[in-house]
Design a protein around this motif. Sequence first.
Motif, PDB file in Angstrom:
ATOM      1  N   PRO A  63      42.223  34.326  38.999  1.00 45.76           N
ATOM      2  CA  PRO A  63      41.233  35.477  39.161  1.00 45.76           C
ATOM      3  C   PRO A  63      41.182  36.105  37.640  1.00 45.76           C
ATOM      4  N   LEU A  64      42.135  35.826  36.792  1.00 43.25           N
ATOM      5  CA  LEU A  64      41.736  36.726  35.756  1.00 43.25           C
ATOM      6  C   LEU A  64      40.539  36.596  34.964  1.00 43.25           C
ATOM      7  N   PRO A  65      40.178  35.264  34.664  1.00 47.39           N
ATOM      8  CA  PRO A  65      38.997  34.888  33.878  1.00 47.39           C
ATOM      9  C   PRO A  65      37.830  35.561  34.601  1.00 47.39           C
ATOM     10  N   HIS A  66      37.706  35.502  35.737  1.00 44.22           N
ATOM     11  CA  HIS A  66      36.573  36.000  36.477  1.00 44.22           C
ATOM     12  C   HIS A  66      36.419  37.603  36.132  1.00 44.22           C
ATOM     13  N   THR A  67      37.625  38.217  36.377  1.00 39.41           N
ATOM     14  CA  THR A  67      37.540  39.575  36.032  1.00 39.41           C
ATOM     15  C   THR A  67      37.284  39.999  34.640  1.00 39.41           C
ATOM     16  N   PHE A  87      23.747  32.205  24.520  1.00 37.26           N
ATOM     17  CA  PHE A  87      25.156  32.161  24.121  1.00 37.26           C
ATOM     18  C   PHE A  87      26.177  32.699  24.685  1.00 37.26           C
ATOM     19  N   GLN A  88      26.026  33.893  25.012  1.00 30.76           N
ATOM     20  CA  GLN A  88      26.826  34.856  25.909  1.00 30.76           C
ATOM     21  C   GLN A  88      27.247  34.024  27.464  1.00 30.76           C
ATOM     22  N   THR A  89      25.852  33.509  28.089  1.00 33.33           N
ATOM     23  CA  THR A  89      26.094  33.134  29.286  1.00 33.33           C
ATOM     24  C   THR A  89      27.162  31.892  29.106  1.00 33.33           C
ATOM     25  N   SER A  90      26.889  30.992  28.139  1.00 30.44           N
ATOM     26  CA  SER A  90      27.741  29.815  27.738  1.00 30.44           C
ATOM     27  C   SER A  90      29.328  30.092  27.807  1.00 30.44           C
ATOM     28  N   VAL A  91      29.358  31.327  27.182  1.00 26.86           N
ATOM     29  CA  VAL A  91      31.080  31.693  26.955  1.00 26.86           C
ATOM     30  C   VAL A  91      31.372  32.064  28.445  1.00 26.86           C
ATOM     31  N   PHE A  92      30.556  32.722  29.192  1.00 21.47           N
ATOM     32  CA  PHE A  92      31.003  33.231  30.702  1.00 21.47           C
ATOM     33  C   PHE A  92      31.171  31.862  31.298  1.00 21.47           C
ATOM     34  N   LEU A  93      30.293  30.910  31.284  1.00 22.82           N
ATOM     35  CA  LEU A  93      30.375  29.727  31.994  1.00 22.82           C
ATOM     36  C   LEU A  93      31.883  29.047  31.644  1.00 22.82           C
ATOM     37  N   PHE A  94      32.065  28.897  30.328  1.00 25.25           N
ATOM     38  CA  PHE A  94      33.296  28.099  29.821  1.00 25.25           C
ATOM     39  C   PHE A  94      34.480  28.747  30.295  1.00 25.25           C
ATOM     40  N   TYR A  95      34.682  29.936  30.424  1.00 26.86           N
ATOM     41  CA  TYR A  95      35.834  30.713  31.052  1.00 26.86           C
ATOM     42  C   TYR A  95      36.172  30.681  32.294  1.00 26.86           C
ATOM     43  N   VAL A  96      34.863  30.901  33.118  1.00 20.68           N
ATOM     44  CA  VAL A  96      35.072  30.721  34.712  1.00 20.68           C
ATOM     45  C   VAL A  96      35.464  29.433  34.887  1.00 20.68           C
ATOM     46  N   SER A  97      34.764  28.443  34.083  1.00 20.01           N
ATOM     47  CA  SER A  97      35.214  26.896  34.587  1.00 20.01           C
ATOM     48  C   SER A  97      36.469  26.484  34.429  1.00 20.01           C
ATOM     49  N   MET A  98      37.046  27.424  33.275  1.00 21.82           N
ATOM     50  CA  MET A  98      38.532  26.994  32.782  1.00 21.82           C
ATOM     51  C   MET A  98      39.437  27.631  34.126  1.00 21.82           C
ATOM     52  N   ALA A  99      39.013  28.808  34.682  1.00 23.28           N
ATOM     53  CA  ALA A  99      39.970  29.115  35.746  1.00 23.28           C
ATOM     54  C   ALA A  99      39.959  28.335  37.002  1.00 23.28           C
ATOM     55  N   LYS A 100      39.055  27.561  37.256  1.00 22.51           N
ATOM     56  CA  LYS A 100      39.013  26.765  38.441  1.00 22.51           C
ATOM     57  C   LYS A 100      40.074  25.880  38.336  1.00 22.51           C
ATOM     58  N   VAL A 101      41.010  25.724  39.704  1.00 17.11           N
ATOM     59  CA  VAL A 101      42.159  24.966  39.724  1.00 17.11           C
ATOM     60  C   VAL A 101      41.995  24.053  41.028  1.00 17.11           C
ATOM     61  N   GLU A 102      42.468  22.585  40.667  1.00 19.77           N
ATOM     62  CA  GLU A 102      41.791  21.646  41.558  1.00 19.77           C
ATOM     63  C   GLU A 102      42.527  21.832  42.785  1.00 19.77           C
ATOM     64  N   GLY A 103      41.423  22.028  43.886  1.00 16.64           N
ATOM     65  CA  GLY A 103      42.146  22.228  45.301  1.00 16.64           C
ATOM     66  C   GLY A 103      42.355  23.569  45.590  1.00 16.64           C
ATOM     67  N   GLY A 104      41.738  24.503  44.518  1.00 17.25           N
ATOM     68  CA  GLY A 104      42.116  25.899  45.010  1.00 17.25           C
ATOM     69  C   GLY A 104      40.916  26.659  45.663  1.00 17.25           C
ATOM     70  N   THR A 105      41.202  27.789  46.067  1.00 22.61           N
ATOM     71  CA  THR A 105      40.141  28.390  46.828  1.00 22.61           C
ATOM     72  C   THR A 105      40.313  29.854  46.102  1.00 22.61           C
ATOM     73  N   ALA A 106      39.168  30.499  46.544  1.00 22.44           N
ATOM     74  CA  ALA A 106      38.939  32.073  46.022  1.00 22.44           C
ATOM     75  C   ALA A 106      40.294  32.667  46.263  1.00 22.44           C
ATOM     76  N   PRO A 107      40.740  33.609  45.258  1.00 20.90           N
ATOM     77  CA  PRO A 107      41.947  34.263  45.515  1.00 20.90           C
ATOM     78  C   PRO A 107      41.850  35.302  46.372  1.00 20.90           C
ATOM     79  N   ILE A 108      41.733  35.004  47.673  1.00 25.64           N
ATOM     80  CA  ILE A 108      41.953  35.840  48.734  1.00 25.64           C
ATOM     81  C   ILE A 108      42.899  35.590  49.869  1.00 25.64           C
ATOM     82  N   LEU A 109      43.437  36.447  50.313  1.00 26.79           N
ATOM     83  CA  LEU A 109      44.744  35.853  51.361  1.00 26.79           C
ATOM     84  C   LEU A 109      44.062  35.695  52.763  1.00 26.79           C
ATOM     85  N   TRP A 110      44.448  34.446  53.150  1.00 26.63           N
ATOM     86  CA  TRP A 110      44.002  34.161  54.565  1.00 26.63           C
ATOM     87  C   TRP A 110      44.967  32.892  54.734  1.00 26.63           C
ATOM     88  N   ALA A 111      44.889  32.622  55.945  1.00 21.52           N
ATOM     89  CA  ALA A 111      46.066  31.600  56.480  1.00 21.52           C
ATOM     90  C   ALA A 111      46.049  30.393  55.916  1.00 21.52           C
TER      91      ALA A 111
END
Length: 122
Positions: free
Chosen positions: A73-77, A41-65
């Motif tokens: 990054p907030l839901p992941h944290t 049950f808890q894992t499903s909640v984690f999956l739900f929030y992490v999947s909501m954080a995905k932005v179409e065409g987005g990358t990991a929130p790390i600065l690079w050129a």
Amino acid sequence: MMEFIFAKYHYWISILLMMIGFYAVVAKSNLVKKIIGLNIFQTSVFLFYVSMAKVEGGTAPILWAGAQIYDNPLPHTLMLTGIVVSVSTTAVALAIIIMIKRAFGTVEEDEILEIQEMNKYK
């Protein structure tokens, strides 16, 4: 209609996992199985929030050129904190189950309730 279902498949998977975990918590009488259901049950909640954080065409929130759009990054944290709480809760629950097993000789909820009823009238 089918396009809507397939477009949101990660939500459906998290809902399915949530229902499986809920079923295990409610329907099973074995305490270890209840803890496993709670973790699902808890894992499903984690999956739900992490999947909501995905932005179409987005990358990991790390600065690079090459990065133009970042995922949120907030839901992941927050879910990282949730995972720590989940592991702690599971550890405490398993420790309590070990104590119950030593006291009653079983981890079946029905048998524990019968033993308590028998001891009540002694």
